[in-house]
Scaffold this active site. Structure first.
Site, PDB file in Angstrom:
ATOM      1  N   ASP A   6       0.873  -1.178   0.000  1.00 10.01           N
ATOM      2  CA  ASP A   6       0.000   0.000   0.000  1.00 10.01           C
ATOM      3  C   ASP A   6       0.905   1.221   0.000  1.00 10.01           C
ATOM      4  OD1 ASP A   6      -1.730   2.088   0.474  1.00 10.01           O
ATOM      5  OD2 ASP A   6      -2.355   1.417   2.474  1.00 10.01           O
ATOM      6  N   GLY A   8       1.255   4.799  -0.095  1.00  9.66           N
ATOM      7  CA  GLY A   8       0.507   6.029   0.113  1.00  9.66           C
ATOM      8  C   GLY A   8       1.330   7.262  -0.174  1.00  9.66           C
ATOM      9  N   ASN A   9       0.767   8.411   0.144  1.00 11.44           N
ATOM     10  CA  ASN A   9       1.453   9.672  -0.116  1.00 11.44           C
ATOM     11  C   ASN A   9       2.639   9.895   0.804  1.00 11.44           C
ATOM     12  OD1 ASN A   9      -0.189  11.078  -2.239  1.00 11.44           O
ATOM     13  ND2 ASN A   9      -1.814  10.694  -0.755  1.00 11.44           N
ATOM     14  N   ARG A  11       3.889   7.255   3.217  1.00  8.67           N
ATOM     15  CA  ARG A  11       4.640   6.069   3.623  1.00  8.67           C
ATOM     16  C   ARG A  11       4.144   4.846   2.861  1.00  8.67           C
ATOM     17  NH1 ARG A  11       2.278   4.177   9.545  1.00  8.67           N
ATOM     18  NH2 ARG A  11       0.060   4.326   8.998  1.00  8.67           N
ATOM     19  N   LEU A  12       4.902   3.767   2.996  1.00  6.92           N
ATOM     20  CA  LEU A  12       4.554   2.488   2.394  1.00  6.92           C
ATOM     21  C   LEU A  12       4.176   1.511   3.496  1.00  6.92           C
ATOM     22  CD1 LEU A  12       4.616   0.424  -0.043  1.00  6.92           C
ATOM     23  CD2 LEU A  12       6.977  -0.059   0.675  1.00  6.92           C
ATOM     24  N   LYS A  13       3.009   0.886   3.355  1.00 13.19           N
ATOM     25  CA  LYS A  13       2.624  -0.197   4.253  1.00 13.19           C
ATOM     26  C   LYS A  13       2.676  -1.494   3.465  1.00 13.19           C
ATOM     27  CE  LYS A  13      -1.315   1.450   5.932  1.00 13.19           C
ATOM     28  NZ  LYS A  13      -2.489   1.541   6.852  1.00 13.19           N
ATOM     29  N   GLY A  94      -8.656   6.479  -7.841  1.00 14.36           N
ATOM     30  CA  GLY A  94      -7.446   6.135  -7.111  1.00 14.36           C
ATOM     31  C   GLY A  94      -7.400   4.657  -6.758  1.00 14.36           C
ATOM     32  N   ASP A  96      -5.971   3.253  -4.351  1.00 19.46           N
ATOM     33  CA  ASP A  96      -6.186   3.027  -2.921  1.00 19.46           C
ATOM     34  C   ASP A  96      -7.672   3.000  -2.591  1.00 19.46           C
ATOM     35  OD1 ASP A  96      -6.409   5.754  -3.555  1.00 19.46           O
ATOM     36  OD2 ASP A  96      -5.648   6.415  -1.609  1.00 19.46           O
ATOM     37  N   THR A 119      -3.536  11.827   4.318  1.00 17.50           N
ATOM     38  CA  THR A 119      -3.099  13.061   3.679  1.00 17.50           C
ATOM     39  C   THR A 119      -4.281  13.768   3.027  1.00 17.50           C
ATOM     40  OG1 THR A 119      -0.936  12.053   3.250  1.00 17.50           O
ATOM     41  CG2 THR A 119      -1.498  14.037   2.003  1.00 17.50           C
TER      42      THR A 119
END
Length: 239
Positions: A6, A8-9, A11-13, A94, A96, A119
């Site tokens: 995942d 994201g804007n 960080r990465l999960k 998106g 996500d 975000t």
């Protein structure tokens, strides 16, 4: 093993796909330091990698270099996994949001307004048949506060707290920005319920979900890592 990402804007999960009904253990890495992900993939090279990304192509390339193999980046479709996409151009939704809706529909099916508070603040309407009606995108709490600080000469970015009747600028800024997030959520829940003619559930996700839940005038359920849950469901099937 199958690796889920995942991106994201901020960080990465990531998580390894759990077998059966088990919940996957989620890890988080800042985009500027993917060492933990790279080391994990060296120890256990993934046989397949699925990801949902809203970040830059440069960051996506860095992620692929860290995992050591191509990533199957999710591209929203007109329909998949029991969810129908209302966007005029389905692939412009998106990734996500698409993954979150798939995760929400399969983890807790029903009429719901799905809010992701990170975000950005996204508010999406998903009915019990898996139809995505549409949704909104607005700045999240951090962006609201920073934009106010950058666009004014004297307000700055002070630490404040929510108050019913703020009597100082720090609390006034924090309370005003938080109210700007809770009001459209409450309005969309009421609007969607009225449109359907039946009650709808509020589902909250994202880093600011607990804060929003404290200040909303309606009850909501916090569900963590819905993007990864949606990817996990997709990994077990094909669309």
């Amino acid at each position: 093993m199958i690796l889920l990402l995942d991106a994201g804007n901020t960080r990465l999960k990531w998580a390894w796909l759990a077998e059966g009904p088990a919940r996957h253990t989620v890890h988080a890495s800042p985009h500027h330091d993917l060492t933990a992900l790279e080391q994990a993939c060296r120890i256990t090279p993934p046989r397949r990698v699925l990801g949902a990304s809203v970040t830059s192509s440069e960051r996506n390339s860095a992620i692929m270099a860290a995992v050591g193999r191509p990533v199957e980046w999710l591209v929203p479709a007109a329909s998949c996994a029991g969810v129908t996409n209302a966007y005029r151009d389905p692939d412009r939704l998106g990734a996500d949001r698409w993954a979150q809706m798939i995760g929400a529909h399969h983890e807790q099916p029903g009429d719901q307004v799905l809010v992701s508070a990170g975000t950005a603040l996204t508010i999406d309407c998903l009915d019990r048949e898996g139809r995505f009606w549409g949704g909104t995108i607005a700045p999240g709490l951090g962006l609201l506060r920073h934009s106010l600080a950058e666009g004014t000469a004297r307000l700055g970015l002070p630490d404040g707290s929510w108050q019913e009747y703020p009597d100082n600028s720090a609390d006034a800024i924090f309370s005003g920005c938080l109210n700007a997030l809770t009001a459209p959520i409450e309005a969309q829940v009421a609007r969607f319920g009225s449109q359907l003619g039946r009650p709808v559930r509020l589902t909250l996700a994202g880093g600011d979900a607990p804060l929003l839940a404290q200040h909303l005038a309606i009850d909501g359920t916090i569900v963590d890592n819905l993007v990864l849950s949606g990817l996990a469901h997709l990994a077990r099937m094909s669309c």
